[in-house]
Motif scaffolding. Structure first.
Motif, short mmCIF file in Angstrom:
data_model
loop_
_atom_site.label_atom_id
_atom_site.label_comp_id
_atom_site.label_asym_id
_atom_site.label_seq_id
_atom_site.Cartn_x
_atom_site.Cartn_y
_atom_site.Cartn_z
N GLU A 1 7.44 -8.73 9.44
CA GLU A 1 6.12 -9.29 9.11
C GLU A 1 5.75 -10.23 10.24
OE1 GLU A 1 3.82 -11.40 5.32
OE2 GLU A 1 6.00 -11.31 5.39
N ARG B 1 3.99 0.01 2.30
CA ARG B 1 3.91 -0.87 3.45
C ARG B 1 2.95 -2.03 3.22
NH1 ARG B 1 3.05 3.29 7.80
NH2 ARG B 1 3.47 1.46 9.07
N ILE B 2 3.07 -3.03 4.10
CA ILE B 2 2.28 -4.25 3.97
C ILE B 2 0.81 -3.96 4.26
CG2 ILE B 2 1.93 -6.56 4.91
CD1 ILE B 2 4.96 -6.65 5.47
N ARG B 3 0.54 -3.14 5.26
CA ARG B 3 -0.81 -2.70 5.58
C ARG B 3 -0.81 -1.19 5.72
NH1 ARG B 3 0.06 -7.19 8.89
NH2 ARG B 3 -1.48 -8.88 8.80
N ASP C 1 5.91 -2.15 9.24
CA ASP C 1 5.82 -2.97 8.03
C ASP C 1 6.08 -2.16 6.75
OD1 ASP C 1 3.54 -1.43 7.90
OD2 ASP C 1 2.15 -3.12 7.66
N SER D 1 -1.76 2.38 7.53
CA SER D 1 -1.77 2.69 8.96
C SER D 1 -3.16 2.61 9.58
CB SER D 1 -1.18 4.08 9.21
OG SER D 1 0.22 4.05 8.98
N TYR E 1 0.85 -1.19 0.00
CA TYR E 1 0.00 0.00 0.00
C TYR E 1 0.89 1.24 0.00
CZ TYR E 1 -4.09 -2.82 1.29
OH TYR E 1 -5.11 -3.73 1.30
N GLU F 1 2.91 -11.62 12.84
CA GLU F 1 1.47 -11.78 13.06
C GLU F 1 1.23 -12.25 14.48
OE1 GLU F 1 -0.67 -11.06 10.58
OE2 GLU F 1 0.93 -10.67 9.13
N HIS G 1 -0.80 -7.64 14.80
CA HIS G 1 0.39 -7.70 13.94
C HIS G 1 1.28 -6.51 14.29
CE1 HIS G 1 -2.83 -5.38 11.98
NE2 HIS G 1 -1.85 -4.51 11.78
N LYS H 1 -4.98 0.23 9.45
CA LYS H 1 -5.06 -1.13 9.98
C LYS H 1 -4.21 -1.29 11.24
CE LYS H 1 -6.67 -4.42 8.41
NZ LYS H 1 -7.95 -5.12 8.72
N HIS H 2 -3.45 -0.26 11.60
CA HIS H 2 -2.61 -0.31 12.80
C HIS H 2 -3.26 0.40 13.97
CE1 HIS H 2 0.23 -2.03 10.19
NE2 HIS H 2 0.81 -0.93 9.75
#
Length: 438
Positions: free
Chosen positions: A234, A60-62, A260, A64, A37, A236, A256, A66-67
């Motif tokens: 990464e 990034r993998i996700r 990331d 923010s 993303y 989880e 997670h 999602k954080h």
């Protein structure tokens, strides 16, 4: 640890941990590589002038969003925020403290933060807070970001591994790091325990001071500031994120790691600096220059030449001025000075100011060398002399620094600090020579 040179504040730089993760020629492609993303982290208003516009693009993998889940209140009672409230009975004065001891109970970087002074107003994004941190355990699954300001971290005992979403920075005593407002990070210990100082800057971002007549060289040079290479995990597993926002703390649980970011480019990033690379300048004939010649970083205010914060150091250096009182002179100042000692001895204080200690001289309160330091400096033969194995610093601000209740009541505060000037003698006797026989 790999670092990139920071060629100059305001210039873009780039880094990626996986090849091809960083888009070329565009910032937010429709489908970024590796299924990442694209996200922008802005440290200035969108319409700020080019020279002060700060932003970085993170891949990034996700994202923010999602954080962050549902936040709940959190408590860090010794971390205070301006404006300060006078909730103690300590009167106005010059103050000094011995080092804060490292506790025996498990304490990480966040829980070990002790605010000594606050200045200005966090809601008006002006001023600062001066903290001391003590820690004996790492942040493993705990993460943090500060929406109130950037953090200038100055280790005094033990190294820190600052694991940020934009890469990993390792610093030891004699180095500093700056963590921008909003950056997610955790702090791991490189040694059994750690102690140091933190300046929380509510105002404009720290930058290099203008050199003026000094010219293009000396003081802190841009090439010596280093940013980390991209790094990510990464993971989880259950993690926690704590946020400081308008002086309050909030926490959310994650499934997670928020660290990331696989690649990034821009000019809004954490960085480190080795204080031994600072190139001091000074008088080579007579008189003592103002301490502003030792400014490493400055956070400007709306008034030219009057800083929201100056970060000033007093490193090893040669003293060569003739017919001059070489230590800092007695003075009263519009700025408020929070001073710490990283190692060695400060040349204006003979005793009582030890590594890990603190002094506070607020605006317009007189201060200067103690009686013993004055006597020595007034009578010593003025041959060239090098100050070695010494490193002190100041967090200096245009705002009055309000002492917190913790700082007012802690047992390490020296009740007798004011006595260091008690033995200064009257030498005036009406003659031009004065009475220096005492």
């Amino acid at each position: 640890m790999a670092y990139s040179y920071m060629p100059g504040f305001g210039n873009d730089f780039e880094t990626e941990m996986l090849p091809g993760a960083l888009p070329q020629g565009r910032n937010s492609p429709q489908r970024p590589a590796y299924g990442l993303y694209a996200e922008q982290l802005s440290g200035s208003p969108f319409t700020a002038p080019r020279g002060t516009n700060e932003r970085s693009w993170l891949y990034r993998i996700r994202p923010s969003v999602k954080h962050t889940g549902r936040f709940l209140p959190a408590s860090y009672p010794l971390w205070k925020t301006a404006p300060g409230v006078s909730d103690h009975e300590l009167a106005l004065g010059q103050y000094r403290w011995d080092p804060v001891p490292v506790p025996d109970v498990p304490t990480d970087f966040l829980s070990g933060m002790h605010t000594m002074t606050t200045a200005g107003d966090v809601l008006g994004q002006a001023g600062m807070a001066a903290h001391v941190y003590v820690a004996n355990t790492s942040m493993v699954d705990d993460h943090f970001f500060n929406a109130d300001g950037e953090l200038l971290v100055v280790p005094q005992v033990g190294g820190l591994r600052l694991v940020t979403e934009m890469g990993v920075i390792e610093i030891t005593p004699g180095e500093i790091a700056v963590l921008p407002r909003g950056l997610v990070f955790k702090v791991e210990l490189m040694d059994r325990q750690a102690r140091g100082y933190v300046c929380e800057n509510y105002g404009a971002k720290l930058t290099l001071p203008d050199r003026g007549p000094i010219g293009a060289n000396c003081l802190a040079n841009p090439r010596d500031f280093k940013t980390p290479h991209a790094w990510f995990e990464e993971k989880e597993t259950p993690c926690r994120l704590t946020v400081k926002w308008c002086g309050q703390f909030h926490q959310t649980e994650l499934g997670h790691s928020p660290l990331d970011v696989v690649a990034w480019h821009g000019n809004y990033a954490p960085y480190k600096y080795d204080l031994s690379t600072f190139s001091p300048v000074g008088a080579i004939l007579f008189d003592h220059p103002d301490p502003s010649i030792f400014t490493v970083l400055t956070a400007p205010s709306g008034e030219e030449g009057t800083a929201n914060i100056d970060f000033v150091i007093f490193p090893p250096r040669w003293l060569v001025a003739e017919d001059t009182f070489r230590p800092p002179w007695y003075h009263r100042n519009i700025m408020s000075e929070f001073m710490g000692l990283i190692r060695g001895q400060y040349d204006a204080k003979a005793e009582g100011f030890v590594p890990g200690g603190i002094s506070l001289h607020n605006l317009m309160l007189a201060h200067g060398p103690d009686a013993q330091g004055f006597e020595k400096a007034s009578r010593v033969e003025l041959a060239p002399h090098k100050l070695e194995d010494t490193l002190a610093f100041m967090f200096e601000t245009r705002y009055p620094q309000m002492v917190t209740r913790y700082a007012a009541e802690v047992e390490t505060r020296q009740d007798n600090y004011i006595d260091c000037w008690r033995d200064l003698k009257k030498r005036f006797n009406g003659t031009i020579e004065g009475d220096w026989t005492q």
